[in-house]
Scaffold this motif. Structure first.
Motif, PDB file in Angstrom:
ATOM      1  N   VAL A  77      47.050  49.240  45.536  1.00 25.15           N
ATOM      2  CA  VAL A  77      46.564  47.869  45.464  1.00 25.15           C
ATOM      3  C   VAL A  77      45.369  47.796  44.531  1.00 25.15           C
ATOM      4  O   VAL A  77      44.705  48.795  44.273  1.00 25.15           O
ATOM      5  CB  VAL A  77      46.168  47.321  46.858  1.00 25.15           C
ATOM      6  N   LYS A  78      45.131  46.622  44.030  1.00 22.06           N
ATOM      7  CA  LYS A  78      43.939  46.389  43.220  1.00 22.06           C
ATOM      8  C   LYS A  78      43.428  44.987  43.504  1.00 22.06           C
ATOM      9  O   LYS A  78      44.166  44.121  43.977  1.00 22.06           O
ATOM     10  CB  LYS A  78      44.226  46.580  41.735  1.00 22.06           C
ATOM     11  N   LYS A  79      42.134  44.790  43.240  1.00 27.77           N
ATOM     12  CA  LYS A  79      41.523  43.482  43.436  1.00 27.77           C
ATOM     13  C   LYS A  79      41.452  42.792  42.089  1.00 27.77           C
ATOM     14  O   LYS A  79      40.998  43.374  41.111  1.00 27.77           O
ATOM     15  CB  LYS A  79      40.131  43.631  44.037  1.00 27.77           C
ATOM     16  N   VAL A  80      41.923  41.548  42.051  1.00 29.67           N
ATOM     17  CA  VAL A  80      41.927  40.768  40.810  1.00 29.67           C
ATOM     18  C   VAL A  80      41.334  39.387  41.082  1.00 29.67           C
ATOM     19  O   VAL A  80      41.328  38.905  42.212  1.00 29.67           O
ATOM     20  CB  VAL A  80      43.349  40.611  40.236  1.00 29.67           C
ATOM     21  N   CYS A  81      40.858  38.775  40.016  1.00 30.49           N
ATOM     22  CA  CYS A  81      40.375  37.396  40.114  1.00 30.49           C
ATOM     23  C   CYS A  81      41.581  36.469  40.006  1.00 30.49           C
ATOM     24  O   CYS A  81      42.363  36.591  39.055  1.00 30.49           O
ATOM     25  CB  CYS A  81      39.385  37.103  38.990  1.00 30.49           C
ATOM     26  N   PRO A  82      41.787  35.581  40.973  1.00 25.69           N
ATOM     27  CA  PRO A  82      42.956  34.699  40.918  1.00 25.69           C
ATOM     28  C   PRO A  82      42.899  33.753  39.713  1.00 25.69           C
ATOM     29  O   PRO A  82      41.829  33.292  39.332  1.00 25.69           O
ATOM     30  CB  PRO A  82      42.899  33.929  42.232  1.00 25.69           C
ATOM     31  N   ASN A  83      44.055  33.503  39.121  1.00 27.71           N
ATOM     32  CA  ASN A  83      44.139  32.627  37.952  1.00 27.71           C
ATOM     33  C   ASN A  83      44.091  31.145  38.315  1.00 27.71           C
ATOM     34  O   ASN A  83      43.547  30.340  37.580  1.00 27.71           O
ATOM     35  CB  ASN A  83      45.428  32.910  37.165  1.00 27.71           C
ATOM     36  N   ASP A  84      44.678  30.792  39.450  1.00 26.56           N
ATOM     37  CA  ASP A  84      44.736  29.384  39.842  1.00 26.56           C
ATOM     38  C   ASP A  84      43.395  28.966  40.458  1.00 26.56           C
ATOM     39  O   ASP A  84      43.023  29.439  41.527  1.00 26.56           O
ATOM     40  CB  ASP A  84      45.862  29.171  40.856  1.00 26.56           C
ATOM     41  N   PRO A  85      42.644  28.079  39.799  1.00 25.12           N
ATOM     42  CA  PRO A  85      41.321  27.708  40.319  1.00 25.12           C
ATOM     43  C   PRO A  85      41.376  26.993  41.666  1.00 25.12           C
ATOM     44  O   PRO A  85      40.401  26.983  42.393  1.00 25.12           O
ATOM     45  CB  PRO A  85      40.753  26.794  39.235  1.00 25.12           C
ATOM     46  N   TYR A  86      42.524  26.438  42.011  1.00 24.78           N
ATOM     47  CA  TYR A  86      42.628  25.692  43.265  1.00 24.78           C
ATOM     48  C   TYR A  86      42.954  26.577  44.459  1.00 24.78           C
ATOM     49  O   TYR A  86      43.027  26.098  45.581  1.00 24.78           O
ATOM     50  CB  TYR A  86      43.627  24.543  43.107  1.00 24.78           C
ATOM     51  N   THR A  87      43.116  27.872  44.233  1.00 25.11           N
ATOM     52  CA  THR A  87      43.326  28.812  45.348  1.00 25.11           C
ATOM     53  C   THR A  87      42.079  29.651  45.607  1.00 25.11           C
ATOM     54  O   THR A  87      42.104  30.538  46.440  1.00 25.11           O
ATOM     55  CB  THR A  87      44.509  29.752  45.058  1.00 25.11           C
ATOM     56  N   ARG A  88      40.998  29.359  44.906  1.00 28.11           N
ATOM     57  CA  ARG A  88      39.757  30.125  45.059  1.00 28.11           C
ATOM     58  C   ARG A  88      39.151  29.934  46.444  1.00 28.11           C
ATOM     59  O   ARG A  88      39.172  28.834  46.998  1.00 28.11           O
ATOM     60  CB  ARG A  88      38.724  29.697  44.016  1.00 28.11           C
ATOM     61  N   ILE A  89      38.592  31.025  46.964  1.00 28.07           N
ATOM     62  CA  ILE A  89      37.884  30.980  48.240  1.00 28.07           C
ATOM     63  C   ILE A  89      36.418  31.262  47.944  1.00 28.07           C
ATOM     64  O   ILE A  89      36.078  32.298  47.360  1.00 28.07           O
ATOM     65  CB  ILE A  89      38.464  31.993  49.247  1.00 28.07           C
ATOM     66  N   ASN A  90      35.562  30.341  48.346  1.00 27.37           N
ATOM     67  CA  ASN A  90      34.147  30.386  48.008  1.00 27.37           C
ATOM     68  C   ASN A  90      33.481  31.670  48.477  1.00 27.37           C
ATOM     69  O   ASN A  90      33.640  32.105  49.614  1.00 27.37           O
ATOM     70  CB  ASN A  90      33.442  29.175  48.611  1.00 27.37           C
ATOM     71  N   CYS A  91      32.693  32.272  47.582  1.00 30.33           N
ATOM     72  CA  CYS A  91      31.979  33.507  47.877  1.00 30.33           C
ATOM     73  C   CYS A  91      30.474  33.312  47.683  1.00 30.33           C
ATOM     74  O   CYS A  91      29.693  34.205  47.936  1.00 30.33           O
ATOM     75  CB  CYS A  91      32.496  34.609  46.949  1.00 30.33           C
ATOM     76  N   GLY A  92      30.063  32.163  47.198  1.00 32.48           N
ATOM     77  CA  GLY A  92      28.657  31.959  46.877  1.00 32.48           C
ATOM     78  C   GLY A  92      28.067  30.739  47.534  1.00 32.48           C
ATOM     79  O   GLY A  92      28.434  30.366  48.643  1.00 32.48           O
ATOM     80  N   PHE A  93      27.165  30.130  46.811  1.00 37.16           N
ATOM     81  CA  PHE A  93      26.466  28.942  47.274  1.00 37.16           C
ATOM     82  C   PHE A  93      26.150  28.098  46.051  1.00 37.16           C
ATOM     83  O   PHE A  93      26.203  28.598  44.920  1.00 37.16           O
ATOM     84  CB  PHE A  93      25.181  29.325  48.020  1.00 37.16           C
ATOM     85  N   PRO A  94      25.835  26.823  46.229  1.00 37.36           N
ATOM     86  CA  PRO A  94      25.526  25.980  45.070  1.00 37.36           C
ATOM     87  C   PRO A  94      24.369  26.567  44.260  1.00 37.36           C
ATOM     88  O   PRO A  94      23.344  26.967  44.814  1.00 37.36           O
ATOM     89  CB  PRO A  94      25.135  24.632  45.688  1.00 37.36           C
ATOM     90  N   GLY A  95      24.561  26.683  42.958  1.00 39.97           N
ATOM     91  CA  GLY A  95      23.523  27.190  42.073  1.00 39.97           C
ATOM     92  C   GLY A  95      23.502  28.697  41.898  1.00 39.97           C
ATOM     93  O   GLY A  95      22.629  29.231  41.221  1.00 39.97           O
ATOM     94  N   ILE A  96      24.457  29.417  42.498  1.00 41.05           N
ATOM     95  CA  ILE A  96      24.486  30.873  42.353  1.00 41.05           C
ATOM     96  C   ILE A  96      24.722  31.228  40.880  1.00 41.05           C
ATOM     97  O   ILE A  96      25.471  30.546  40.182  1.00 41.05           O
ATOM     98  CB  ILE A  96      25.564  31.518  43.260  1.00 41.05           C
ATOM     99  N   THR A  97      24.066  32.278  40.423  1.00 38.27           N
ATOM    100  CA  THR A  97      24.261  32.719  39.039  1.00 38.27           C
ATOM    101  C   THR A  97      25.424  33.689  38.968  1.00 38.27           C
ATOM    102  O   THR A  97      25.831  34.261  39.991  1.00 38.27           O
ATOM    103  CB  THR A  97      22.995  33.409  38.494  1.00 38.27           C
ATOM    104  N   ALA A  98      25.921  33.892  37.764  1.00 37.02           N
ATOM    105  CA  ALA A  98      27.022  34.840  37.572  1.00 37.02           C
ATOM    106  C   ALA A  98      26.602  36.236  38.025  1.00 37.02           C
ATOM    107  O   ALA A  98      27.379  36.954  38.655  1.00 37.02           O
ATOM    108  CB  ALA A  98      27.450  34.850  36.111  1.00 37.02           C
TER     109      ALA A  98
END
Length: 126
Positions: A77-98
């Motif tokens: 298995v590997k971890k990848v960033c999902p391509n579909d922006p509408y399936t994203r699950i929030n990992c941060g908070f408003p204003g988080i930096t990259a």
């Protein structure tokens, strides 16, 4: 509830739980591609192919002198960033930096608007 109804429900529950515990998910074909001399025994002498597969193991009786019922290779298995922006699950908070987002082990993409920009990676099989 009367005793008869409780007994019937108990039997149904026992049957349902026993079917869940009967066996493991069968391995994929790739997991069973193992060099015969590297096979790790997964059954008992004389085990059938059906029983072997029910136990979540691989079965191949074509090579004498090595285990026929053997442990599958672990799934890759590997971890990848999902391509579909509408399936994203929030990992941060408003204003988080990259940088802050990536320190958390998450993905960061500042587009599109209205979806999380810092989001969890997905686990996919290779």
């Amino acid at each position: 509830m009367d005793l008869k109804a409780i007994c019937v429900l108990s039997v149904i529950l026992i049957v349902a739980l026993s079917t869940l515990a009967e066996g493991k998910a069968p391995p994929t074909r790739c997991q069973c591609k193992t060099v015969p001399k590297e096979r790790k025994n997964c059954g008992y002498p004389g085990i059938s192919a059906v029983e072997c597969k029910k136990a979540g193991c691989c079965f191949n009786a074509s090579v004498p002198g090595v285990p026929w019922c053997f442990a599958p290779k672990p799934k890759k298995v590997k971890k990848v960033c999902p391509n579909d922006p509408y399936t994203r699950i929030n990992c941060g908070f408003p204003g988080i930096t990259a940088k802050e987002c990536e320190k958390r082990g998450c993905c960061f993409r500042a587009r599109p608007a209205g979806v999380p920009w810092c989001f969890y990676r997905r686990v996919v099989e290779e």
